[in-house]
Design a protein around this motif. Structure first.
Motif, PDB file in Angstrom:
ATOM      1  N   GLY A  95      -7.839  -2.262  -2.846  1.00 44.83           N
ATOM      2  CA  GLY A  95      -7.050  -2.011  -2.451  1.00 44.83           C
ATOM      3  C   GLY A  95      -6.367  -0.397  -2.937  1.00 44.83           C
ATOM      4  O   GLY A  95      -6.471  -0.209  -4.045  1.00 44.83           O
ATOM      5  N   VAL A  96      -6.501   0.894  -1.906  1.00 39.93           N
ATOM      6  CA  VAL A  96      -6.125   1.881  -2.625  1.00 39.93           C
ATOM      7  C   VAL A  96      -5.272   1.667  -3.122  1.00 39.93           C
ATOM      8  O   VAL A  96      -3.901   1.530  -2.125  1.00 39.93           O
ATOM      9  CB  VAL A  96      -6.617   3.577  -1.628  1.00 39.93           C
ATOM     10  CG1 VAL A  96      -5.743   4.470  -1.949  1.00 39.93           C
ATOM     11  CG2 VAL A  96      -7.805   3.212  -0.886  1.00 39.93           C
ATOM     12  N   GLY A  97      -4.906   2.581  -4.410  1.00 45.13           N
ATOM     13  CA  GLY A  97      -3.402   2.004  -4.936  1.00 45.13           C
ATOM     14  C   GLY A  97      -3.337   1.532  -6.017  1.00 45.13           C
ATOM     15  O   GLY A  97      -2.368   1.015  -6.722  1.00 45.13           O
ATOM     16  N   HIS A 102       0.540  -1.498  -0.107  1.00 45.73           N
ATOM     17  CA  HIS A 102       0.345   0.144  -0.018  1.00 45.73           C
ATOM     18  C   HIS A 102       0.783   1.414  -0.084  1.00 45.73           C
ATOM     19  O   HIS A 102       0.581   2.691  -0.854  1.00 45.73           O
ATOM     20  CB  HIS A 102      -0.817  -0.199   1.312  1.00 45.73           C
ATOM     21  CG  HIS A 102      -2.257   1.281   1.318  1.00 45.73           C
ATOM     22  ND1 HIS A 102      -2.617   1.734   0.631  1.00 45.73           N
ATOM     23  CD2 HIS A 102      -2.028   1.782   2.365  1.00 45.73           C
ATOM     24  CE1 HIS A 102      -3.523   2.917   1.003  1.00 45.73           C
ATOM     25  NE2 HIS A 102      -2.429   3.024   1.465  1.00 45.73           N
ATOM     26  N   THR A 105       1.225   4.199  -3.043  1.00 41.36           N
ATOM     27  CA  THR A 105       0.319   5.100  -3.016  1.00 41.36           C
ATOM     28  C   THR A 105       1.818   6.158  -2.901  1.00 41.36           C
ATOM     29  O   THR A 105       1.454   7.389  -3.893  1.00 41.36           O
ATOM     30  CB  THR A 105      -0.508   5.533  -1.947  1.00 41.36           C
ATOM     31  OG1 THR A 105       0.907   5.137  -1.208  1.00 41.36           O
ATOM     32  CG2 THR A 105      -1.617   4.733  -1.460  1.00 41.36           C
ATOM     33  N   TRP A 134      -4.602  -8.106   3.547  1.00 39.69           N
ATOM     34  CA  TRP A 134      -5.472  -6.521   3.201  1.00 39.69           C
ATOM     35  C   TRP A 134      -6.509  -5.484   4.354  1.00 39.69           C
ATOM     36  O   TRP A 134      -7.070  -4.438   5.148  1.00 39.69           O
ATOM     37  CB  TRP A 134      -5.355  -6.163   1.987  1.00 39.69           C
ATOM     38  CG  TRP A 134      -5.383  -4.733   1.248  1.00 39.69           C
ATOM     39  CD1 TRP A 134      -6.775  -3.523   2.007  1.00 39.69           C
ATOM     40  CD2 TRP A 134      -4.869  -3.405   0.864  1.00 39.69           C
ATOM     41  NE1 TRP A 134      -6.208  -1.717   1.163  1.00 39.69           N
ATOM     42  CE2 TRP A 134      -4.747  -2.394   0.690  1.00 39.69           C
ATOM     43  CE3 TRP A 134      -3.337  -3.647   0.132  1.00 39.69           C
ATOM     44  CZ2 TRP A 134      -4.469  -1.500  -0.159  1.00 39.69           C
ATOM     45  CZ3 TRP A 134      -2.589  -3.009  -0.452  1.00 39.69           C
ATOM     46  CH2 TRP A 134      -3.178  -1.362  -0.111  1.00 39.69           C
ATOM     47  N   PRO A 159      -6.778   0.513   3.512  1.00 43.23           N
ATOM     48  CA  PRO A 159      -8.416   1.726   2.884  1.00 43.23           C
ATOM     49  C   PRO A 159      -8.345   0.823   1.521  1.00 43.23           C
ATOM     50  O   PRO A 159      -7.356   0.717   0.564  1.00 43.23           O
ATOM     51  CB  PRO A 159      -7.585   3.442   2.540  1.00 43.23           C
ATOM     52  CG  PRO A 159      -5.823   2.938   2.550  1.00 43.23           C
ATOM     53  CD  PRO A 159      -5.492   1.977   3.639  1.00 43.23           C
ATOM     54  N   VAL A 160      -9.611   0.793   1.089  1.00 44.69           N
ATOM     55  CA  VAL A 160      -9.874   0.351   0.097  1.00 44.69           C
ATOM     56  C   VAL A 160     -11.084   1.016  -0.653  1.00 44.69           C
ATOM     57  O   VAL A 160     -11.333   1.930  -0.056  1.00 44.69           O
ATOM     58  CB  VAL A 160     -11.234  -1.476  -0.241  1.00 44.69           C
ATOM     59  CG1 VAL A 160      -9.876  -2.659   0.760  1.00 44.69           C
ATOM     60  CG2 VAL A 160     -11.912  -0.986   0.728  1.00 44.69           C
ATOM     61  N   THR A 161     -11.146   1.462  -2.437  1.00 45.90           N
ATOM     62  CA  THR A 161     -12.380   2.027  -3.144  1.00 45.90           C
ATOM     63  C   THR A 161     -13.708   0.589  -3.718  1.00 45.90           C
ATOM     64  O   THR A 161     -13.306  -0.192  -3.341  1.00 45.90           O
ATOM     65  CB  THR A 161     -11.744   2.729  -3.516  1.00 45.90           C
ATOM     66  OG1 THR A 161     -11.414   1.625  -4.843  1.00 45.90           O
ATOM     67  CG2 THR A 161     -10.889   3.745  -3.730  1.00 45.90           C
TER      68      THR A 161
END
Length: 159
Positions: A79-81, A54, A58, A149, A155-157
């Motif tokens: 997952g964010v990124g 992550h 990012t 994760w 963080p997730v979207t």
């Protein structure tokens, strides 16, 4: 030919059942170990933990690809990124190549549910000419390499 001192062993129903059950349980144990990737270890060369992946994604130092299916993205989010590209798409390698603008030397990290598919896809991508493939063996849901994760609260979207 049998002798009185060495009679031919009898095959019994019980023996067949016990042998079959032993084989079935052994097979189930091997399947379970692979499914949950219990032998995976974080920190190995060519592998990142979920938090490391992550952070690197990012920061832009790796391209993180979530190779799961759309139904899996919908259940847990992405997952964010991470960039979601379904590994089952016939043009998966072409999509990935386009995403990295043809540069097969950039660091590409792969994440799936438990690290099994990402490890296998990493080998496939290496055969296709990618030279810097990184695995996230704990995946989104956790494995022997770590809790994953989602359980780590990364963080997730929406998938």
């Amino acid at each position: 030919m049998t002798s009185a001192t060495n009679p031919r062993p009898k095959i019994t129903r019980r023996g067949v059942l016990v042998g079959s059950a032993t084989l079935a349980l052994g097979g189930a144990a091997i399947f379970g170990a692979n499914w949950f990737n219990i032998t995976a270890q974080a920190g190995q060369k060519g592998a990142l933990s979920a938090p490391e992946a992550h952070e690197a994604a990012t920061a832009g130092s790796i391209t993180l690809i979530d190779i799961r299916r759309p139904d899996e993205w919908a259940r847990t989010g992405v997952g964010v990124g991470a960039v979601p590209i379904n590994m089952l798409d016939r043009d998966f390698i072409d999509q990935l190549t386009a995403h990295v603008v043809g540069d097969t030397t950039v660091p590409v990290a792969l994440i799936c549910a438990r690290g099994v598919r990402s490890r296998k896809m990493g080998a496939r991508l290496t055969q296709a000419g990618f030279t810097n493939i990184i695995d996230v063996p704990e995946g989104m849901l956790g494995s022997g390499a770590g809790p994953g994760w989602v359980k780590r609260g990364l963080p997730v979207t929406k998938g």
